[in-house]
Design a protein around this motif. Sequence first.
Motif, PDB file in Angstrom:
ATOM      1  N   PHE A 228     -68.099  78.845  -6.481  1.00 55.75           N
ATOM      2  CA  PHE A 228     -68.930  77.695  -6.873  1.00 55.75           C
ATOM      3  C   PHE A 228     -68.027  76.610  -7.442  1.00 55.75           C
ATOM      4  CE2 PHE A 228     -71.839  81.213  -6.839  1.00 55.75           C
ATOM      5  CZ  PHE A 228     -73.016  80.660  -6.325  1.00 55.75           C
ATOM      6  N   TYR A 229     -68.057  75.443  -6.825  1.00 53.01           N
ATOM      7  CA  TYR A 229     -67.318  74.285  -7.337  1.00 53.01           C
ATOM      8  C   TYR A 229     -68.310  73.318  -7.974  1.00 53.01           C
ATOM      9  CZ  TYR A 229     -63.345  75.668  -4.358  1.00 53.01           C
ATOM     10  OH  TYR A 229     -62.301  76.339  -3.777  1.00 53.01           O
ATOM     11  N   PHE A 230     -68.054  72.949  -9.212  1.00 49.36           N
ATOM     12  CA  PHE A 230     -68.849  71.919  -9.884  1.00 49.36           C
ATOM     13  C   PHE A 230     -67.986  70.653  -9.929  1.00 49.36           C
ATOM     14  CE2 PHE A 230     -70.484  75.925 -11.583  1.00 49.36           C
ATOM     15  CZ  PHE A 230     -71.854  75.745 -11.441  1.00 49.36           C
ATOM     16  N   VAL A 231     -68.463  69.590  -9.313  1.00 52.49           N
ATOM     17  CA  VAL A 231     -67.604  68.416  -9.119  1.00 52.49           C
ATOM     18  C   VAL A 231     -68.342  67.139  -9.541  1.00 52.49           C
ATOM     19  CG1 VAL A 231     -66.231  67.126  -7.444  1.00 52.49           C
ATOM     20  CG2 VAL A 231     -66.499  69.610  -7.171  1.00 52.49           C
ATOM     21  N   ALA A 232     -67.786  66.419 -10.481  1.00 51.87           N
ATOM     22  CA  ALA A 232     -68.387  65.160 -10.937  1.00 51.87           C
ATOM     23  C   ALA A 232     -67.377  64.407 -11.799  1.00 51.87           C
ATOM     24  CB  ALA A 232     -69.671  65.428 -11.723  1.00 51.87           C
ATOM     25  N   CYS A 233     -67.790  63.266 -12.327  1.00 54.95           N
ATOM     26  CA  CYS A 233     -66.918  62.432 -13.168  1.00 54.95           C
ATOM     27  C   CYS A 233     -67.529  62.252 -14.554  1.00 54.95           C
ATOM     28  CB  CYS A 233     -66.756  61.047 -12.556  1.00 54.95           C
ATOM     29  SG  CYS A 233     -65.978  61.035 -10.936  1.00 54.95           S
ATOM     30  N   GLY A 234     -66.668  62.163 -15.559  1.00 50.47           N
ATOM     31  CA  GLY A 234     -67.085  61.766 -16.908  1.00 50.47           C
ATOM     32  C   GLY A 234     -68.222  62.602 -17.477  1.00 50.47           C
ATOM     33  N   GLY A 235     -69.292  61.925 -17.877  1.00 56.71           N
ATOM     34  CA  GLY A 235     -70.424  62.600 -18.501  1.00 56.71           C
ATOM     35  C   GLY A 235     -71.088  63.621 -17.590  1.00 56.71           C
ATOM     36  N   SER A 236     -71.126  63.334 -16.289  1.00 57.51           N
ATOM     37  CA  SER A 236     -71.715  64.291 -15.346  1.00 57.51           C
ATOM     38  C   SER A 236     -70.830  65.527 -15.210  1.00 57.51           C
ATOM     39  CB  SER A 236     -71.908  63.637 -13.973  1.00 57.51           C
ATOM     40  OG  SER A 236     -72.864  62.609 -14.039  1.00 57.51           O
ATOM     41  N   LYS A 237     -69.534  65.324 -15.247  1.00 60.20           N
ATOM     42  CA  LYS A 237     -68.604  66.458 -15.217  1.00 60.20           C
ATOM     43  C   LYS A 237     -68.798  67.316 -16.481  1.00 60.20           C
ATOM     44  CE  LYS A 237     -63.636  67.522 -15.406  1.00 60.20           C
ATOM     45  NZ  LYS A 237     -63.387  67.646 -16.849  1.00 60.20           N
ATOM     46  N   ALA A 238     -68.950  66.667 -17.616  1.00 62.10           N
ATOM     47  CA  ALA A 238     -69.145  67.380 -18.885  1.00 62.10           C
ATOM     48  C   ALA A 238     -70.393  68.262 -18.834  1.00 62.10           C
ATOM     49  CB  ALA A 238     -69.244  66.381 -20.040  1.00 62.10           C
ATOM     50  N   LEU A 239     -71.402  67.753 -18.154  1.00 61.63           N
ATOM     51  CA  LEU A 239     -72.663  68.472 -17.970  1.00 61.63           C
ATOM     52  C   LEU A 239     -72.443  69.824 -17.297  1.00 61.63           C
ATOM     53  CD1 LEU A 239     -75.567  67.127 -18.259  1.00 61.63           C
ATOM     54  CD2 LEU A 239     -75.522  66.937 -15.777  1.00 61.63           C
ATOM     55  N   PHE A 240     -71.442  69.884 -16.444  1.00 67.24           N
ATOM     56  CA  PHE A 240     -71.187  71.095 -15.665  1.00 67.24           C
ATOM     57  C   PHE A 240     -70.470  72.184 -16.466  1.00 67.24           C
ATOM     58  CE2 PHE A 240     -71.290  68.656 -11.387  1.00 67.24           C
ATOM     59  CZ  PHE A 240     -72.618  68.995 -11.200  1.00 67.24           C
ATOM     60  N   GLU A 241     -69.869  71.825 -17.575  1.00 65.06           N
ATOM     61  CA  GLU A 241     -69.088  72.819 -18.342  1.00 65.06           C
ATOM     62  C   GLU A 241     -69.955  73.993 -18.819  1.00 65.06           C
ATOM     63  OE1 GLU A 241     -65.815  72.859 -18.606  1.00 65.06           O
ATOM     64  OE2 GLU A 241     -65.243  70.825 -18.004  1.00 65.06           O
TER      65      GLU A 241
ATOM     66  N   CYS B 256     -67.370  59.507 -23.591  1.00 65.72           N
ATOM     67  CA  CYS B 256     -68.466  58.575 -23.260  1.00 65.72           C
ATOM     68  C   CYS B 256     -68.999  57.850 -24.493  1.00 65.72           C
ATOM     69  CB  CYS B 256     -69.610  59.299 -22.555  1.00 65.72           C
ATOM     70  SG  CYS B 256     -69.134  60.072 -20.996  1.00 65.72           S
ATOM     71  N   LEU B 257     -69.384  58.619 -25.521  1.00 66.80           N
ATOM     72  CA  LEU B 257     -69.999  57.961 -26.674  1.00 66.80           C
ATOM     73  C   LEU B 257     -68.964  57.223 -27.519  1.00 66.80           C
ATOM     74  CD1 LEU B 257     -73.055  58.142 -26.778  1.00 66.80           C
ATOM     75  CD2 LEU B 257     -72.200  60.229 -25.806  1.00 66.80           C
ATOM     76  N   LEU B 258     -67.894  57.908 -27.919  1.00 71.60           N
ATOM     77  CA  LEU B 258     -66.923  57.250 -28.800  1.00 71.60           C
ATOM     78  C   LEU B 258     -66.021  56.276 -28.039  1.00 71.60           C
ATOM     79  CD1 LEU B 258     -65.972  60.217 -31.195  1.00 71.60           C
ATOM     80  CD2 LEU B 258     -67.456  58.265 -31.687  1.00 71.60           C
ATOM     81  N   MET B 259     -65.317  56.741 -27.015  1.00 69.86           N
ATOM     82  CA  MET B 259     -64.360  55.868 -26.335  1.00 69.86           C
ATOM     83  C   MET B 259     -65.064  54.767 -25.526  1.00 69.86           C
ATOM     84  SD  MET B 259     -61.532  58.778 -25.144  1.00 69.86           S
ATOM     85  CE  MET B 259     -60.141  57.695 -24.765  1.00 69.86           C
TER      86      MET B 259
ATOM     87  N   GLU C 178     -60.574  60.607 -14.552  1.00 69.91           N
ATOM     88  CA  GLU C 178     -61.609  60.508 -15.581  1.00 69.91           C
ATOM     89  C   GLU C 178     -61.528  59.195 -16.359  1.00 69.91           C
ATOM     90  OE1 GLU C 178     -63.888  62.976 -14.672  1.00 69.91           O
ATOM     91  OE2 GLU C 178     -64.074  63.421 -16.814  1.00 69.91           O
ATOM     92  N   TYR C 179     -60.333  58.617 -16.393  1.00 69.78           N
ATOM     93  CA  TYR C 179     -60.094  57.354 -17.119  1.00 69.78           C
ATOM     94  C   TYR C 179     -61.188  56.319 -16.871  1.00 69.78           C
ATOM     95  CZ  TYR C 179     -57.472  52.996 -18.238  1.00 69.78           C
ATOM     96  OH  TYR C 179     -57.051  51.778 -18.719  1.00 69.78           O
ATOM     97  N   PHE C 180     -61.613  56.202 -15.616  1.00 68.77           N
ATOM     98  CA  PHE C 180     -62.584  55.166 -15.246  1.00 68.77           C
ATOM     99  C   PHE C 180     -64.026  55.543 -15.588  1.00 68.77           C
ATOM    100  CE2 PHE C 180     -58.915  54.473 -12.516  1.00 68.77           C
ATOM    101  CZ  PHE C 180     -58.690  53.121 -12.729  1.00 68.77           C
ATOM    102  N   HIS C 181     -64.215  56.728 -16.114  1.00 71.48           N
ATOM    103  CA  HIS C 181     -65.576  57.178 -16.402  1.00 71.48           C
ATOM    104  C   HIS C 181     -65.810  57.334 -17.898  1.00 71.48           C
ATOM    105  CE1 HIS C 181     -66.455  57.503 -12.148  1.00 71.48           C
ATOM    106  NE2 HIS C 181     -65.188  57.848 -12.035  1.00 71.48           N
ATOM    107  N   GLY C 182     -65.220  56.448 -18.667  1.00 72.50           N
ATOM    108  CA  GLY C 182     -65.377  56.452 -20.111  1.00 72.50           C
ATOM    109  C   GLY C 182     -64.135  55.944 -20.830  1.00 72.50           C
ATOM    110  N   PRO C 183     -63.035  56.739 -20.781  1.00 74.89           N
ATOM    111  CA  PRO C 183     -61.867  56.416 -21.601  1.00 74.89           C
ATOM    112  C   PRO C 183     -61.318  54.995 -21.435  1.00 74.89           C
ATOM    113  CG  PRO C 183     -61.649  58.627 -20.721  1.00 74.89           C
ATOM    114  CD  PRO C 183     -62.878  58.028 -20.083  1.00 74.89           C
ATOM    115  N   PHE C 184     -61.415  54.417 -20.233  1.00 72.68           N
ATOM    116  CA  PHE C 184     -60.779  53.109 -20.016  1.00 72.68           C
ATOM    117  C   PHE C 184     -61.330  52.015 -20.916  1.00 72.68           C
ATOM    118  CE2 PHE C 184     -63.211  50.808 -16.310  1.00 72.68           C
ATOM    119  CZ  PHE C 184     -64.436  51.224 -16.788  1.00 72.68           C
ATOM    120  N   GLU C 185     -62.521  52.228 -21.485  1.00 71.78           N
ATOM    121  CA  GLU C 185     -63.080  51.203 -22.369  1.00 71.78           C
ATOM    122  C   GLU C 185     -62.279  51.034 -23.671  1.00 71.78           C
ATOM    123  OE1 GLU C 185     -65.718  48.938 -22.412  1.00 71.78           O
ATOM    124  OE2 GLU C 185     -66.162  49.214 -20.298  1.00 71.78           O
TER     125      GLU C 185
END
Lengths: 324, 324
Positions: free
Chosen positions: A24-37, A209-212, B226-233
């Motif tokens: 099973f590969y879970f593949v996404a970016c940023g917040g969506s990737k975090a969701l998969f953890e 996402c929230l802080l940075m 991942e830089y472009f999905h949050g951190p780059f800000e």
Amino acid sequence: MKQEHMDQIQKAAAAVKAKKVNHFYFVACGGSKALFEPAQYIMDRECDMAATVYSSNEFVHRAPKALNENSVVITCSHSGNTPETVKATEVARAKGATTIAFSHLTDSPLWKAAEYPIHYNWADESDASDYNNAALYSLIFHILNAMQPCEKYDRAISCIEKIPVLLQKNVDAHADAAKQFGSDYKRENMIYTMASGANYGVAYSFAICLLMEMQWIHSHAIHSGEYFHGPFEVTDFDVPFIIIKGLDECRPLDERAHAFCKKYSNKIVLIDTANFDMSDIDDDLKGYFAPLATGAVLRKYADEIADHRGHPLSVRRYMWRMEY
Amino acid sequence: MKQEHMDQIQKAAAAVKAKKVNHFYFVACGGSKALFEPAQYIMDRECDMAATVYSSNEFVHRAPKALNENSVVITCSHSGNTPETVKATEVARAKGATTIAFSHLTDSPLWKAAEYPIHYNWADESDASDYNNAALYSLIFHILNAMQPCEKYDRAISCIEKIPVLLQKNVDAHADAAKQFGSDYKRENMIYTMASGANYGVAYSFAICLLMEMQWIHSHAIHSGEYFHGPFEVTDFDVPFIIIKGLDECRPLDERAHAFCKKYSNKIVLIDTANFDMSDIDDDLKGYFAPLATGAVLRKYADEIADHRGHPLSVRRYMWRMEY
């Protein structure tokens, strides 16, 4: 959960069952990737197959040799427009993998790229049993049960229906703490987060996402176990840490990190899920559902710090404002 | 490489060949964990089996259900004394997994815990073909070739012998740049690193071991995708980034991140491995060997910033100085 979404989930799970699956590969970016953890955490605990998480563009360019018709590739993009995630889904489908995609937008590029698209709600908070993480958990337990009867299945599906109450109760209980956080930490320009196990994804998304992204505050999600192998040397009386203590098997890692960190930093914000009201969730599922409550509580913390800083969470300087 | 080490590696590879293997787990803490990232990258590219990296204590407590007699668990601890890594090796062995451990210290607890211990050198720089990463690469290509004849095997083994020259040439070529970095960045209290693909581990270890642990400078290894999905800000004219551009398939991710970042930050330190002297390494292996050269070059950068800050890399306030 809406019947329409449930139908999409059941169709995807049936497709997985029909194949000889080994990865099973879970593949996404940023917040969506975090969701998969946390989903990967559940798979690691409950399933004897490989489950891995990749950032979409890394997955596309790395092109794992093991990706083939025995793979299941699960992707997610809120808008369904994230180009790297659409591409990852296309690449996986071309390799014969079973592709399942979560998106808030139907008929988006991601929706069209995946063989089994699943829609989720977002707008209405009372409908959190139909959110992305709820839909994902439903898929995971449907898949587990489809491959091999899973004793936790019925109970997990019924806990998903209780997510709105779970979130609301714990967000309400943290209203004062969130306000205090906003006031106390509004002048910090660097705040670490720390977690492990099922909660690491929540720590990661709060950091990036929230802080940075939404507050332009420097951050880094430190893994509670890794903390002692380098990062802990930055600990000092004035270095802020948000520490999440989970309810899953990795809780001892968080406890150890907190016990050390509190001796040397005067700026610790502890989110201890052992103090959450998890009474609606079965004991052996509390560890899996804790990240959902933690995420909702931390969102409240973000709302408050944004308010105290006069920097709305919606403000961006680069994202959506230019080509990149 | 010493014949004794080569014998240990061959014995481990033969043990893997003798089993029906379906999952490689790389398990360690901190810098040793970072070492495993490029190994996992190579496995993902060259092998159709699952390869995953875990921090040792997460591995122990998460206890993946897939861990069994068909697993290979590769661990590493320089001293051989890291309790979490020793425990992870013991847990894996008790589950019937093939256990292979790298350590600089023979007869250490880790050495005794693993079925197939492998020793590596450290002290003498001229002997870098016998270092931990060299020994690890040798093991990886021995395993790949043992499971299925690997066209790259002979060439990879001969490239490993050229590592000392590879490192020395590129470290020498970066002597002035490293000095400049030390002088220019000595007053920064927060420096991000960024990379992807085979180099992500180097960015991670520079962030958590060199900057956080050995310099008490805040850091975070951002993944270039991942830089472009949050951190780059958080990018701004005065925010420092060390950006590594690799030579592997993920280089486009690093190029994109650098192209954006340099528009908004005036403090970018670029380590572009395309400018490295990699003439001793076969073209199709350059991407795999670039992280070794990058690690050696960055070590020089760390030496210089330590020198300019009067804060030796050997100083610790917590590590080895107390119980934790």
